[in-house]
Scaffold this motif. Structure first.
Motif, PDB file in Angstrom:
ATOM      1  N   LEU A 152       0.835  -1.203   0.000  1.00  0.00           N
ATOM      2  CA  LEU A 152       0.000   0.000   0.000  1.00  0.00           C
ATOM      3  C   LEU A 152       0.866   1.248   0.000  1.00  0.00           C
ATOM      4  CD1 LEU A 152      -2.620  -1.092   2.683  1.00  0.00           C
ATOM      5  CD2 LEU A 152      -2.955  -0.975   0.197  1.00  0.00           C
ATOM      6  N   PRO A 153       0.420   2.299  -0.636  1.00  0.00           N
ATOM      7  CA  PRO A 153       1.161   3.568  -0.604  1.00  0.00           C
ATOM      8  C   PRO A 153       1.286   4.076   0.838  1.00  0.00           C
ATOM      9  CG  PRO A 153      -0.522   3.625  -2.311  1.00  0.00           C
ATOM     10  CD  PRO A 153      -0.763   2.380  -1.515  1.00  0.00           C
ATOM     11  N   ASP A 154       2.283   4.892   1.078  1.00  0.00           N
ATOM     12  CA  ASP A 154       2.542   5.410   2.426  1.00  0.00           C
ATOM     13  C   ASP A 154       1.431   6.296   2.953  1.00  0.00           C
ATOM     14  OD1 ASP A 154       4.985   4.093   2.521  1.00  0.00           O
ATOM     15  OD2 ASP A 154       6.113   5.843   1.825  1.00  0.00           O
ATOM     16  N   ASP A 155       0.664   6.930   2.059  1.00  0.00           N
ATOM     17  CA  ASP A 155      -0.318   7.909   2.515  1.00  0.00           C
ATOM     18  C   ASP A 155      -1.747   7.366   2.631  1.00  0.00           C
ATOM     19  OD1 ASP A 155      -0.501   7.690  -0.240  1.00  0.00           O
ATOM     20  OD2 ASP A 155      -0.740   9.839  -0.593  1.00  0.00           O
ATOM     21  N   VAL A 156      -1.880   6.069   2.902  1.00  0.00           N
ATOM     22  CA  VAL A 156      -3.189   5.499   3.199  1.00  0.00           C
ATOM     23  C   VAL A 156      -3.557   5.908   4.629  1.00  0.00           C
ATOM     24  CG1 VAL A 156      -4.484   3.349   3.541  1.00  0.00           C
ATOM     25  CG2 VAL A 156      -2.920   3.581   1.594  1.00  0.00           C
ATOM     26  N   VAL A 157      -4.809   6.324   4.850  1.00  0.00           N
ATOM     27  CA  VAL A 157      -5.290   6.691   6.178  1.00  0.00           C
ATOM     28  C   VAL A 157      -4.925   5.556   7.145  1.00  0.00           C
ATOM     29  CG1 VAL A 157      -7.370   7.098   7.553  1.00  0.00           C
ATOM     30  CG2 VAL A 157      -7.157   8.117   5.264  1.00  0.00           C
ATOM     31  N   PRO A 158      -4.260   5.859   8.275  1.00  0.00           N
ATOM     32  CA  PRO A 158      -3.762   4.802   9.162  1.00  0.00           C
ATOM     33  C   PRO A 158      -4.811   3.774   9.607  1.00  0.00           C
ATOM     34  CG  PRO A 158      -2.793   6.897   9.762  1.00  0.00           C
ATOM     35  CD  PRO A 158      -3.827   7.191   8.715  1.00  0.00           C
ATOM     36  N   ALA A 159      -6.001   4.194   9.969  1.00  0.00           N
ATOM     37  CA  ALA A 159      -7.019   3.239  10.405  1.00  0.00           C
ATOM     38  C   ALA A 159      -7.439   2.319   9.263  1.00  0.00           C
ATOM     39  CB  ALA A 159      -8.231   3.980  10.970  1.00  0.00           C
ATOM     40  N   VAL A 160      -7.458   2.837   8.041  1.00  0.00           N
ATOM     41  CA  VAL A 160      -7.810   2.032   6.878  1.00  0.00           C
ATOM     42  C   VAL A 160      -6.685   1.042   6.577  1.00  0.00           C
ATOM     43  CG1 VAL A 160      -8.303   2.104   4.393  1.00  0.00           C
ATOM     44  CG2 VAL A 160      -9.354   3.783   5.945  1.00  0.00           C
ATOM     45  N   HIS A 211      -4.591  -0.188   8.721  1.00  0.00           N
ATOM     46  CA  HIS A 211      -4.650  -1.190   9.789  1.00  0.00           C
ATOM     47  C   HIS A 211      -5.689  -2.266   9.450  1.00  0.00           C
ATOM     48  CE1 HIS A 211      -4.273  -2.609  13.954  1.00  0.00           C
ATOM     49  NE2 HIS A 211      -5.588  -2.774  13.912  1.00  0.00           N
ATOM     50  N   ALA A 212      -6.859  -1.839   8.987  1.00  0.00           N
ATOM     51  CA  ALA A 212      -7.923  -2.781   8.661  1.00  0.00           C
ATOM     52  C   ALA A 212      -7.561  -3.647   7.451  1.00  0.00           C
ATOM     53  CB  ALA A 212      -9.222  -2.029   8.406  1.00  0.00           C
ATOM     54  N   ILE A 213      -7.040  -3.043   6.394  1.00  0.00           N
ATOM     55  CA  ILE A 213      -6.661  -3.816   5.202  1.00  0.00           C
ATOM     56  C   ILE A 213      -5.620  -4.871   5.563  1.00  0.00           C
ATOM     57  CG2 ILE A 213      -5.497  -3.682   2.954  1.00  0.00           C
ATOM     58  CD1 ILE A 213      -6.832  -0.878   2.649  1.00  0.00           C
ATOM     59  N   GLU A 214      -4.649  -4.495   6.379  1.00  0.00           N
ATOM     60  CA  GLU A 214      -3.622  -5.456   6.793  1.00  0.00           C
ATOM     61  C   GLU A 214      -4.225  -6.563   7.649  1.00  0.00           C
ATOM     62  OE1 GLU A 214      -0.703  -2.846   8.539  1.00  0.00           O
ATOM     63  OE2 GLU A 214       0.145  -2.326   6.568  1.00  0.00           O
ATOM     64  N   ALA A 215      -5.171  -6.233   8.524  1.00  0.00           N
ATOM     65  CA  ALA A 215      -5.829  -7.246   9.353  1.00  0.00           C
ATOM     66  C   ALA A 215      -6.617  -8.227   8.486  1.00  0.00           C
ATOM     67  CB  ALA A 215      -6.735  -6.579  10.381  1.00  0.00           C
ATOM     68  N   ILE A 216      -7.315  -7.712   7.483  1.00  0.00           N
ATOM     69  CA  ILE A 216      -8.042  -8.583   6.559  1.00  0.00           C
ATOM     70  C   ILE A 216      -7.071  -9.521   5.854  1.00  0.00           C
ATOM     71  CG2 ILE A 216      -9.391  -8.646   4.421  1.00  0.00           C
ATOM     72  CD1 ILE A 216     -10.653  -5.944   5.415  1.00  0.00           C
ATOM     73  N   GLY A 217      -5.918  -8.992   5.449  1.00  0.00           N
ATOM     74  CA  GLY A 217      -4.899  -9.808   4.785  1.00  0.00           C
ATOM     75  C   GLY A 217      -4.380 -10.937   5.662  1.00  0.00           C
ATOM     76  N   ARG A 218      -4.425 -10.742   6.968  1.00  0.00           N
ATOM     77  CA  ARG A 218      -3.998 -11.793   7.910  1.00  0.00           C
ATOM     78  C   ARG A 218      -5.138 -12.739   8.261  1.00  0.00           C
ATOM     79  NH1 ARG A 218      -1.559  -7.148  10.185  1.00  0.00           N
ATOM     80  NH2 ARG A 218      -3.223  -6.979  11.740  1.00  0.00           N
ATOM     81  N   GLY A 219      -6.305 -12.499   7.701  1.00  0.00           N
ATOM     82  CA  GLY A 219      -7.445 -13.366   7.969  1.00  0.00           C
ATOM     83  C   GLY A 219      -8.201 -13.031   9.240  1.00  0.00           C
TER      84      GLY A 219
END
Length: 143
Positions: A116-124, A126-134
């Protein structure tokens, strides 16, 4: 005292390893940063109904309830607000997203979900990464 929190919905629209991001503009909240299509749940709407409405409004894509899957609930605190956020996923298929609210979005772009680009809203992010971990539930911004 019983707490009540605003609720919002988010769409992680995928095209293989890519995810659709939009650049926020003119909203007064995190303008210039990247997020996914999202919005508040309005009175009388279910989370799914809100997601389908926001998707239509923001990226001009018509999805049906069967097209989306609940992926993650995030209880988050950021920028002085506490939210309950519902993140859904859907596959792009034949959809051709376009900017539906040019007063709130200046750009759409596809990015690798694992870069993901560096300027993604931090809470978003965090969620995308959590989804990626299942994960199906996460918390953000709590001490």
């Amino acid at each position: 005292m019983r707490s009540t929190y605003p609720a919002a919905v988010y769409l992680c629209l995928r095209d293989g390893d890519d995810i659709l991001l939009l650049r926020r503009a003119g909203t007064g909240y995190r303008d210039g940063e990247l997020a996914v299509p999202a919005g508040h749940i309005e009175v009388g709407e279910s989370a799914t109904q809100a997601l389908l409405r926001e998707t239509r409004e923001e990226i001009l894509v018509e999805l049906a309830p069967d097209d989306v899957r609940m992926a993650l609930v995030q209880h988050g605190r950021a920028d002085g607000e506490t939210y309950i956020d519902f993140f859904f996923t859907a596959e792009r298929g034949d959809a051709r997203p376009a900017i539906g609210e040019p007063d709130k979005c200046s750009e759409l772009l596809w990015a690798r979900v694992d870069r993901l680009p560096d300027d993604v809203v931090p809470a978003v992010r965090h969620a995308i990464e959590a989804i990626g971990r299942g994960e199906t539930y996460t918390e953000f911004g709590w001490q």
